[in-house]
Design an enzyme around this catalytic site. Structure first.
Site, PDB file in Angstrom:
ATOM      1  N   ASN A 114       0.828  -1.194   0.000  1.00  0.00           N
ATOM      2  CA  ASN A 114       0.000   0.000   0.000  1.00  0.00           C
ATOM      3  C   ASN A 114       0.874   1.261   0.000  1.00  0.00           C
ATOM      4  OD1 ASN A 114      -1.846   2.040   0.413  1.00  0.00           O
ATOM      5  ND2 ASN A 114      -3.026   0.933   1.929  1.00  0.00           N
ATOM      6  N   ASP A 115       1.518   1.533   1.129  1.00  0.00           N
ATOM      7  CA  ASP A 115       2.289   2.771   1.226  1.00  0.00           C
ATOM      8  C   ASP A 115       3.442   2.835   0.223  1.00  0.00           C
ATOM      9  OD1 ASP A 115       0.628   3.566   3.302  1.00  0.00           O
ATOM     10  OD2 ASP A 115       1.839   2.507   4.778  1.00  0.00           O
ATOM     11  N   VAL A 116       4.042   1.683  -0.094  1.00  0.00           N
ATOM     12  CA  VAL A 116       5.207   1.697  -0.976  1.00  0.00           C
ATOM     13  C   VAL A 116       4.846   1.935  -2.448  1.00  0.00           C
ATOM     14  CG1 VAL A 116       6.592   0.242   0.540  1.00  0.00           C
ATOM     15  CG2 VAL A 116       5.249  -0.825  -1.273  1.00  0.00           C
ATOM     16  N   VAL A 117       3.530   1.959  -2.758  1.00  0.00           N
ATOM     17  CA  VAL A 117       3.116   2.287  -4.132  1.00  0.00           C
ATOM     18  C   VAL A 117       2.230   3.535  -4.126  1.00  0.00           C
ATOM     19  CG1 VAL A 117       3.275  -0.057  -5.046  1.00  0.00           C
ATOM     20  CG2 VAL A 117       1.150   0.680  -3.977  1.00  0.00           C
ATOM     21  N   ASN A 118       2.231   4.270  -3.026  1.00  0.00           N
ATOM     22  CA  ASN A 118       1.312   5.405  -2.888  1.00  0.00           C
ATOM     23  C   ASN A 118       1.809   6.625  -3.666  1.00  0.00           C
ATOM     24  OD1 ASN A 118      -0.436   7.388  -2.066  1.00  0.00           O
ATOM     25  ND2 ASN A 118      -0.470   6.724   0.077  1.00  0.00           N
TER      26      ASN A 118
END
Lengths: 94, 453
Positions: B380-384
């Site tokens: 999630n956060d690493v592709v935000n």
């Protein structure tokens, strides 16, 4: 007997060497690097052995024996699990 | 022959083997042999230590080695690859406690001041590593709950503990025969380890276990000074350096400073609702199959959710089928995906994904605009994209994998809850994003059965 300055000299050189070598470890191997580091930090066993073998049956000997046991977990567990993990890494066939 | 010469030379050989083993870890092709070289170094060091003429009684030594060795062997064989972060955290703690005990045992009434200082250091670093690692273990294995524990006056309590440590350590060095000071230092070090790790949230765990990894090495190094042993210093500082480098890499990958990770956490996330344009577009496995079947280039981006769903094997199956269908498949791996550095790589390697298919963020990003389908699995956060586009976002500036540059993005996700850091993800609302809701393993299983029929 080694002098303090001699030991500090060794410390400085090995820290620099460590930085150089570890910067070259690819990201894909960072987990085995950490578990391998666990194994290497079990080197404390070497120091603990002499303390545990003093034969005086005093507090220091018991502390040494405890340290030998803890460090042995790290050495044996660390190297075995790292080997297990590195066995998974394969290059594409063909 | 002089035994101290044999001992000295043995330690030189052992140090050389450690260094060479570490060098061989520089490539996956030689890494396994490198680990064996390093293990050989350890064997040499231990045999040499056993030959020490000062040893009169081997019962304690053998007892400790047998017990420790058996436990280590059982753990190493039985641990699941998904649990590696917990295991490494626990082993960091064991290394720290061994150094604490060695420092303590090395204490003698006639120790010189320099030795006393190094004894205090090995006790302090070892103690902090021990309890800090146990807390990290508890959080990673979810036995403690992975959230942050923050209370009023925490900074004040911490400052008092640090003052207590400094005072206790100073008094101990001045009066080493008074065991009260020694016990105070040990106790405070253990308390400090707990205090340092409890306020850190689960998303920051990769940083914490890297840092504790480093401390376990530094503790061994300090113990080496305490007992005047150079092989402990060499090995300990190699481990210390390794942990520090990994810590730096993790911090950089989150665009945060180490002090920010240790002292603030994501606690200050603002609750202001950012306007995100667009709407969520769900897709069924059937429709996803048609798009995948036509794709000639696929990038798979895994996160911790893949490990939780145990989906790595079915991911490998999917990748095989896509390749058989003529597509080029790569994996894009963010440095902080998962709960420890390199965690995703090990899981995928275990599932037989060849390592040359695992690309780092900097390798996969430039080719993302020629990718037909990017599949995000449990990340999630690493592709935000907010990290690039929304200046007010708490993760603004963090390097991410730019999956939105691909023609189509599939996001496999259980529900619309936000990620570990609790930050909204505009990726889900993008024009080219399709949400494949449900358990990642089941959704992938459906795609696999459609592709193989």
């Amino acid at each position: 007997m080694n002098g303090a300055e001699y030991l500090l000299f060794i410390l400085m050189l090995s820290v620099f060497l460590g930085f150089e070598l570890i910067n070259k470890v690819p990201a894909t191997l960072h987990t085995p690097l950490m578990s391998g580091a666990n194994a290497v930090s079990g080197i404390t066993a070497v120091g603990a052995i002499a303390l545990a073998g003093s034969g005086e049956g005093d507090l220091a000997q018991w502390l040494g024996a405890g340290a030998v046991a803890l460090a042995s977990i790290n050495v044996v567990g660390g190297y075995l699990v790292t080997d297990r993990m590195l066995g998974f890494f394969k290059k594409r066939e063909n | 022959m002089d035994t101290s010469l044999v001992t000295g030379l043995g330690y030189v050989v052992a140090s050389g083997l450690f260094i060479f083993g570490l060098k061989m870890l520089g490539s996956p092709a030689t890494a396994r042999r490198g680990n064996m070289v390093s293990a050989a170094g350890m064997l040499v060091a231990i045999v040499v230590a056993l030959l020490d003429q000062g040893i009169v009684d081997y019962t304690y030594i053998v007892g400790g080695m047998v017990v420790g060795g058996l436990i280590g062997a059982v753990v190493a064989r039985s641990v699941a690859m998904t649990s590696m972060p917990e295991m490494v955290a626990l082993f960091n703690g064991l290394g720290g406690s061994a150094s604490l005990l060695v420092g303590w045992a090395a204490l003698s009434p006639d120790s010189a001041t320099f030795t006393l200082i190094t004894i205090v250091l090995s006790i302090l670093i070892g103690g902090v590593t021990l309890t800090g690692s146990l807390i990290a273990y508890g959080k990673l294995s979810e036995k403690l709950g992975s959230g942050q524990i923050v209370f009023r006056g925490q900074q004040i309590v911490n400052s008092l503990v640090v003052l207590g440590i400094v005072a206790g350590a100073t008094l101990f060095v001045m009066e080493p025969t008074n065991t009260t000071y020694l016990y105070a230092v040990i106790g405070l070090a253990l308390v400090f380890g707990i205090m340092v790790v409890i306020p850190i949230g689960g998303a920051d765990m990769p940083v914490v276990i890297s840092l504790l990894n480093s401390y376990s090495g530094l503790a061994a190094c300090a113990a080496g000074f305490a007992i005047d042993n150079n092989v402990l210093i060499v090995a300990g500082s190699l481990v210390g350096a390794s942990g520090i480098i990994l810590t730096q890499i993790m911090c950089k990958a989150m665009n945060r400073s180490l002090s920010n990770v240790l002292f603030s956490g994501f606690a200050s996330v603002s609750n202001e609702v950012t306007e995100i344009e667009g709407e969520i577009k769900p897709i069924s496995a059937d429709d996803a199959y048609y798009i995948l079947e036509a794709a000639s280039s696929v990038a798979i981006v895994p996160g911790y959710g893949m490990a939780v769903a145990q989906a790595q094997h079915v991911v490998k199956e999917l990748s095989n089928l896509l390749e058989a269908n003529g597509a080029e498949v790569v994996f894009g791996i963010h440095p902080v995906a998962g709960r420890m550095p390199g965690h995703m790589n090990v899981l995928l390697a275990e599932a037989d994904v060849p390592y040359d298919q695992l690309l780092e963020m900097d390798e996969v990003n430039p080719r993302m605009d020629s990718v037909d389908v990017a599949i995000v699995i449990g990340a999630n956060d690493v592709v935000n994209p907010a990290a690039r586009e929304v200046e007010s976002s708490p993760i603004y500036g963090m390097p991410v994998i730019n999956v939105a540059d691909a023609r189509t993005v599939f996001v496999l996700k259980r529900s619309m809850a936000s990620g570990f850091a609790g930050i909204e993800n505009p990726l889900f609302y993008k024009e080219n994003t399709r949400m494949l809701f449900g358990d990642a393993k089941e959704s992938l299983g459906k795609l696999v059965s459609e592709l193989s029929s």
